[in-house]
Write a protein that holds these residues in place. Structure first.
Motif, PDB file in Angstrom:
ATOM      1  N   GLY A  89      -2.010  12.301  -1.889  1.00  0.00           N
ATOM      2  CA  GLY A  89      -2.837  11.773  -0.819  1.00  0.00           C
ATOM      3  C   GLY A  89      -3.630  10.549  -1.232  1.00  0.00           C
ATOM      4  N   LYS A  90      -3.629  10.221  -2.521  1.00  0.00           N
ATOM      5  CA  LYS A  90      -4.335   9.030  -2.990  1.00  0.00           C
ATOM      6  C   LYS A  90      -3.558   7.789  -2.569  1.00  0.00           C
ATOM      7  CE  LYS A  90      -6.516  11.427  -6.736  1.00  0.00           C
ATOM      8  NZ  LYS A  90      -6.630  11.648  -8.149  1.00  0.00           N
ATOM      9  N   VAL A  91      -4.288   6.702  -2.324  1.00  0.00           N
ATOM     10  CA  VAL A  91      -3.680   5.474  -1.830  1.00  0.00           C
ATOM     11  C   VAL A  91      -3.854   4.373  -2.874  1.00  0.00           C
ATOM     12  CG1 VAL A  91      -3.725   3.732  -0.006  1.00  0.00           C
ATOM     13  CG2 VAL A  91      -4.136   6.139   0.562  1.00  0.00           C
ATOM     14  N   ASP A  92      -2.743   3.791  -3.293  1.00  0.00           N
ATOM     15  CA  ASP A  92      -2.751   2.681  -4.244  1.00  0.00           C
ATOM     16  C   ASP A  92      -2.353   1.401  -3.534  1.00  0.00           C
ATOM     17  OD1 ASP A  92      -3.305   4.423  -6.373  1.00  0.00           O
ATOM     18  OD2 ASP A  92      -1.181   4.785  -6.757  1.00  0.00           O
ATOM     19  N   TYR A  93      -2.828   0.273  -4.060  1.00  0.00           N
ATOM     20  CA  TYR A  93      -2.378  -1.029  -3.559  1.00  0.00           C
ATOM     21  C   TYR A  93      -1.923  -1.866  -4.751  1.00  0.00           C
ATOM     22  CZ  TYR A  93      -6.804  -3.072  -5.092  1.00  0.00           C
ATOM     23  OH  TYR A  93      -7.865  -3.501  -5.847  1.00  0.00           O
ATOM     24  N   THR A 107     -10.115   4.240  -2.281  1.00  0.00           N
ATOM     25  CA  THR A 107     -10.722   5.541  -2.011  1.00  0.00           C
ATOM     26  C   THR A 107     -10.836   5.684  -0.500  1.00  0.00           C
ATOM     27  OG1 THR A 107     -11.999   5.418  -4.058  1.00  0.00           O
ATOM     28  CG2 THR A 107     -12.756   6.987  -2.395  1.00  0.00           C
ATOM     29  N   LEU A 108     -10.246   6.719   0.030  1.00  0.00           N
ATOM     30  CA  LEU A 108     -10.288   6.926   1.477  1.00  0.00           C
ATOM     31  C   LEU A 108     -11.669   7.400   1.919  1.00  0.00           C
ATOM     32  CD1 LEU A 108      -6.834   8.683   1.969  1.00  0.00           C
ATOM     33  CD2 LEU A 108      -7.414   6.288   2.383  1.00  0.00           C
ATOM     34  N   VAL A 109     -12.072   6.970   3.088  1.00  0.00           N
ATOM     35  CA  VAL A 109     -13.350   7.387   3.669  1.00  0.00           C
ATOM     36  C   VAL A 109     -13.283   8.879   3.974  1.00  0.00           C
ATOM     37  CG1 VAL A 109     -14.938   7.057   5.599  1.00  0.00           C
ATOM     38  CG2 VAL A 109     -13.673   5.099   4.679  1.00  0.00           C
ATOM     39  N   VAL A 133       0.866  -1.170   0.000  1.00  0.00           N
ATOM     40  CA  VAL A 133       0.000   0.000   0.000  1.00  0.00           C
ATOM     41  C   VAL A 133       0.902   1.220   0.000  1.00  0.00           C
ATOM     42  CG1 VAL A 133      -1.725   1.302   1.297  1.00  0.00           C
ATOM     43  CG2 VAL A 133      -1.867  -1.188   1.199  1.00  0.00           C
ATOM     44  N   GLN A 134       0.610   2.143  -0.912  1.00  0.00           N
ATOM     45  CA  GLN A 134       1.466   3.320  -1.048  1.00  0.00           C
ATOM     46  C   GLN A 134       0.602   4.567  -1.129  1.00  0.00           C
ATOM     47  OE1 GLN A 134       3.721   3.439  -4.694  1.00  0.00           O
ATOM     48  NE2 GLN A 134       5.251   4.783  -3.792  1.00  0.00           N
TER      49      GLN A 134
END
Length: 164
Positions: free
Chosen positions: A38-42, A58-60, A32-33
């Motif tokens: 600020g977006k999070v990829d896996y 997608t972050l809550v 997870v990066q």
């Protein structure tokens, strides 16, 4: 609300990638990066670090609902129960996302030991989370507006209630 439905969808996708790819294949792992935006990829990668699958989580989001709480109370006290149920859904989804991110952090033996169990537990939380989310969404919008079906966790990945 819609962005948190996307957060639910992407969390299920990441958990399924972890289960299908990482846990089932020895030496594979979920990375997870967080991007500078600020977006999070896996990414699920095999032992040779070749990409097996991946996507974006997608972050809550809580900012809007937090600001609306007092307004909702003043406008329609009947919405308070809806809001409490919505916040419970949001808080539970945040907890699952944080666990996913925490247990994929590299360099800690505890994460390796607990990752498999966490993924199984989290996948088993998703059907109940979905069943709580859908009525909330339906109360405030037209079901057709969603435009897609929500991801279901395959039955064979769920615990039998008698075993838990």
């Amino acid at each position: 609300m819609r962005s948190n439905i996307h957060a639910y969808q992407s969390t299920v996708s990441a958990l399924l990638a972890a289960k299908d790819r990482v846990i089932e294949e020895k030496g594979a792992k979920l990375i997870v990066q967080t991007r500078p935006s600020g977006k999070v990829d896996y990414r699920a990668v095999d032992k040779d670090k070749s990409l097996m699958s991946g996507g974006r989580v997608t972050l809550v989001k809580t900012e809007v609902s937090d600001r609306l709480y007092l307004d909702i109370f003043e406008i329609d006290k009947g919405l308070i129960e809806w809001f409490k149920n919505y916040r419970t859904f949001v808080d539970d989804l945040i907890h699952l996302q944080n666990g996913l991110f925490d247990y994929t952090e590299e360099g800690t033996d505890d994460n390796i030991i607990f990752f498999d169990g966490f993924v199984d537990w989290a996948l088993n939380q998703m059907p109940e989370l979905k069943s709580r989310m859908l009525p909330l969404f339906e109360q405030i919008s037209d079901r057709e507006e969603l435009g897609y079906e929500l991801i279901d966790v395959p039955q064979n990945l769920l615990w039998d209630d008698k075993e838990t």
